[in-house]
Design an enzyme around this catalytic site. Structure first.
Site, PDB file in Angstrom:
ATOM      1  CB  SER A   1      -6.907  -0.404   9.506  1.00 40.89           C
ATOM      2  OG  SER A   1      -5.904   0.363   8.909  1.00 40.89           O
TER       3      SER A   1
ATOM      4  CB  VAL B   1     -14.469 -13.555  11.040  1.00 40.33           C
ATOM      5  CG1 VAL B   1     -14.519 -12.036  10.991  1.00 40.33           C
ATOM      6  CG2 VAL B   1     -13.226 -14.036  11.778  1.00 40.33           C
TER       7      VAL B   1
ATOM      8  CG  ASP C   1      -6.052  -3.137   2.912  1.00 36.61           C
ATOM      9  OD1 ASP C   1      -5.046  -3.770   3.261  1.00 36.61           O
ATOM     10  OD2 ASP C   1      -6.652  -2.346   3.665  1.00 36.61           O
TER      11      ASP C   1
ATOM     12  CG  HIS D   1      -3.830  -3.893   6.746  1.00 29.15           C
ATOM     13  ND1 HIS D   1      -4.635  -3.176   5.885  1.00 29.15           N
ATOM     14  CD2 HIS D   1      -3.783  -3.175   7.895  1.00 29.15           C
ATOM     15  CE1 HIS D   1      -5.043  -2.077   6.487  1.00 29.15           C
ATOM     16  NE2 HIS D   1      -4.542  -2.036   7.703  1.00 29.15           N
TER      17      HIS D   1
ATOM     18  CB  ALA E   1      -9.070  10.085   5.982  1.00 27.64           C
TER      19      ALA E   1
END
Length: 684
Positions: free
Chosen positions: A223, A79, A29, A63, A168
């Protein structure tokens, strides 16, 4: 809003394990803000020396940080991630230097993650592919993961259509679509036949994520659903370890698909169609991630005990399949929704079933032992521990004393050059001598390699003004940059190699391809086309080699025929040697970055040794069957040794034993080296 603590089954799984430091999850990423408070205490390494280091205050950085926080966010922080105690590896293949990331860079990132010992690779990005197929490097990288028992978890994409994204849609990948807060497929989440047997739905709306700089934000998209599935897979691997088994990523993939439950669609029933005419149930891919069912099935599998039969029918009764454009990230920022709805684990319908009314969170019944046997997840008798790769310690990738952390490369390809800009191209055109055609002087063509060779021979200093490239077919995979005190000599050699490539094929000095040993500099070069490729640092001439195939075959054949005993005719040896070289390049071509690939490429370059092997095999009437590269059980201290095995068979007698020839290659240095002699034995 979706909080991971409310995802059904996750609290139960956390009660068993929050991860294991021996389970490595790679995040291919953007760069990750490891200094974020939510990641304080997480073990996240960074793969350096391949792409230029970038800050995280960029779109790729935001991201990558968001995805990493869903995986590794620490308990008690703002988080909380799914697998906080697993080890992470940031592979920063997405860059702010370019709008999109190529399939080539995705392939490079995946291969290097495998090299570092990853068990799970999270790819929260992809590229639209109408056919569902990818470029050759990416396909090979995914096949490498299957060979090495590494699980690739990739986003299905956010186009909101029955369409494919790679990786994918590639066979063996676990694709992930996104659910909204009510457990229905998000309108943006892709679906289609390629995902029907290898895709899972997971929470993907308004997930709380970390933001570089210390803040948090809620984000939506496939994502974000992808690291939820990747994290659960990592926890199940950790549970395998806790229960005394070896981690089996492929087995966990099968288990997750086998225990997937059904989901709610937009229509009033599962058989309804959406406005675009697609079956509503197809939006659910192979089903919804069922953590409760997967954990119970795993416990059943490892304990070998049978649980009471239930009414649940696992999705694995379906057949589970194992098969220069740009890639984009798959989770756009979306506005926050004020309502907070608890996600239901299994509120829905399977194809042909009527939807079931659900009030609040529910848990699907877990599959029985017989369900798992029927689905092929567990054998019908005993259930042995999975036989898989053990956690791999980090390996020192270079023996270069000046920089022992550099990523080594030994790659095969064709030599090329690039100008980078129109101004640089035009400067060459103005400096090159005109060409006489039928007595008429015409301006030089800097794209004509023959004219460029003549210009560089006359003006060798001009070689450093070009961007030299190594290409697979017509695709540049590296930029080549000579450096150090011998840079001028290396440029001179590159000119000679280019001259050999443009020679006629019948010429003795014709060069079919080149072998380039070097190391990643950590820099990129932008080509005239806009493509960005990593720069290989070339510090020495040693090992730079042009495949003068005509001379090579003649010389190697003579060496082989000089061996004692009966040998095949010279023409047969020469033909087989050419076939071997072509097969290495065309059938097994690679980026030359992993230890395995460097050994394979050097085996082709070291063709004289291969010629002796062929002569011995052909004298017995055998032909080449397979070429494999395996980690050598023996090696010198601080070495990285690999066994190259050539298997031959008798095409006229299938009952005859195969013949195996093996030689060992140490790839711990920039220039690989063979160890010992060729060994041979029969194999049934």
């Amino acid at each position: 809003m979706t909080d991971l603590e409310r995802v059904p089954g996750l609290e139960r799984l956390w009660a068993q394990t929050t991860g294991d430091e021996n389970i490595l999850v790679a995040v291919v990423d953007g760069p990750v803000a490891r200094d974020h408070p939510a990641l304080a205490g997480a073990t996240i390494d960074v793969l350096t020396g391949v792409w230029p280091a970038e800050g995280t205050a960029t779109r790729p950085g935001r991201h990558g940080t968001a995805v990493a926080s869903v995986l590794f966010g620490q308990p008690g922080s703002a988080v909380r991630g799914v697998a906080p105690r697993c080890r992470g590896l940031s592979v920063p293949a997405f860059s702010a230097r370019r709008d999109k990331t190529s399939q080539l860079e995705l392939a490079r990132g995946i291969e290097l993650a495998v090299e570092r010992g990853a068990h799970v690779i999270n790819v929260s990005g992809g590229q639209f592919s109408p056919s569902g197929e990818s470029d050759d490097p990416l396909s090979r990288a995914v096949r490498l993961c299957a060979q090495e028992n590494v699980l690739v978890v990739a986003a299905a994409g956010n186009d909101g259509c029955a369409c494919n994204h790679v990786p994918a849609s590639l066979p063996g990948v676990l694709a992930v679509g996104a659910l909204d807060e009510l457990g229905k497929p998000l309108a943006m989440s892709n679906w289609g036949p390629a995902y029907r047997d290898q895709g899972l739905m997971a929470p993907g709306e308004n997930l709380l994520t970390a933001v570089p700089g210390g803040g948090t934000a809620r984000r939506t998209g496939t994502s974000l659903a992808t690291p939820v599935v990747a994290g659960v897979a990592a926890l199940l691997l950790a549970e395998q370890v806790r229960l005394g088994s070896r981690p089996d990523p492929s087995g966990v993939r099968r288990l997750l698909l086998a225990t997937a439950s059904s989901c709610v669609t937009e229509g009033s029933n599962a058989g309804s169609t959406t406005s675009d005419g697609n079956e509503g149930c197809e939006r659910c891919l192979a089903g919804v991630l069922d953590i409760e069912g997967a954990l119970t099935a795993l416990t059943t599998q490892l304990s070998g005990t049978q649980t009471p039969a239930t009414t649940h029918t696992p999705a694995a009764t379906r057949n589970l399949a194992t098969t220069q454009t740009t890639a984009t990230t798959s989770s756009p920022e979306t506005p926050l929704r004020p309502e907070a709805v608890v996600l239901s684990a299994a509120p829905g319908c399977g194809c042909g079933e009527a939807p079931r009314a659900v009030a609040g969170p529910t848990v699907m019944p877990t599959p029985s032992f017989q369900d798992l046997v029927t689905a092929g997840v567990v054998p019908s008798t005993t259930v042995p521990a999975p036989v898989t790769k053990a956690p791999t310690p980090e390996v020192v990738l270079s023996a270069d004393l000046e920089d022992p952390g550099r990523q080594l490369v030994y790659a095969l390809g064709t030599l090329g050059y690039d100008f980078g800009t129109e101004a640089r191209r035009d400067s060459f055109k103005q400096l090159m001598d005109p060409v006489l055609i039928d007595g008429i002087a015409v301006p030089a063509n800097p794209y004509d390699a023959r004219q460029m060779v003549d210009h560089l021979r006359t003006n060798p200093s001009e070689a450093s003004a070009l961007i030299w490239t190594l290409n697979l077919e017509l695709t540049p995979i590296y930029a080549l940059e000579p450096s150090g005190p011998y840079a001028a000599d290396i440029y001179d050699l590159l000119i000679r190699l280019l001259a050999g490539e443009v020679d006629v094929e019948e010429a003795e000095n014709f060069i079919e391809r080149v072998a380039i040993p070097g190391a990643m500099s950590g820099q990129n070069a932008k080509l005239f086309s806009g493509q960005v490729v990593p720069v290989l640092d070339l510090r020495q001439r040693r090992g730079l080699y042009g495949w003068e195939v005509n001379r090579l075959v003649a010389g190697a054949t003579q060496i082989a025929l000089d061996q004692p005993g009966d040998t095949a005719p010279a023409e047969t040896v020469a033909t087989s040697l050419r076939d071997f070289l072509s097969r290495i390049y065309y059938d097994l071509r690679n980026l030359g970055a992993t230890s395995r690939d460097r050994a394979l490429n050097f085996a082709a370059t070291n063709a004289f040794q291969a010629a002796q092997t062929f002569a011995s095999a052909l004298a017995m009437g055998l032909v080449l069957d397979t070429i494999t590269v395996e980690k050598s059980p023996f090696g010198r201290q601080d070495s990285d040794c690999w066994d190259v095995r050539l298997r031959f068979f008798d095409p006229e007698n299938s009952r005859r034993a195969k013949r195996v020839f093996r030689f060992t290659i140490d790839v711990s240095d920039v220039q690989p080296v063979t160890l010992g002699e060729v060994r041979s034995w029969p194999e049934s």
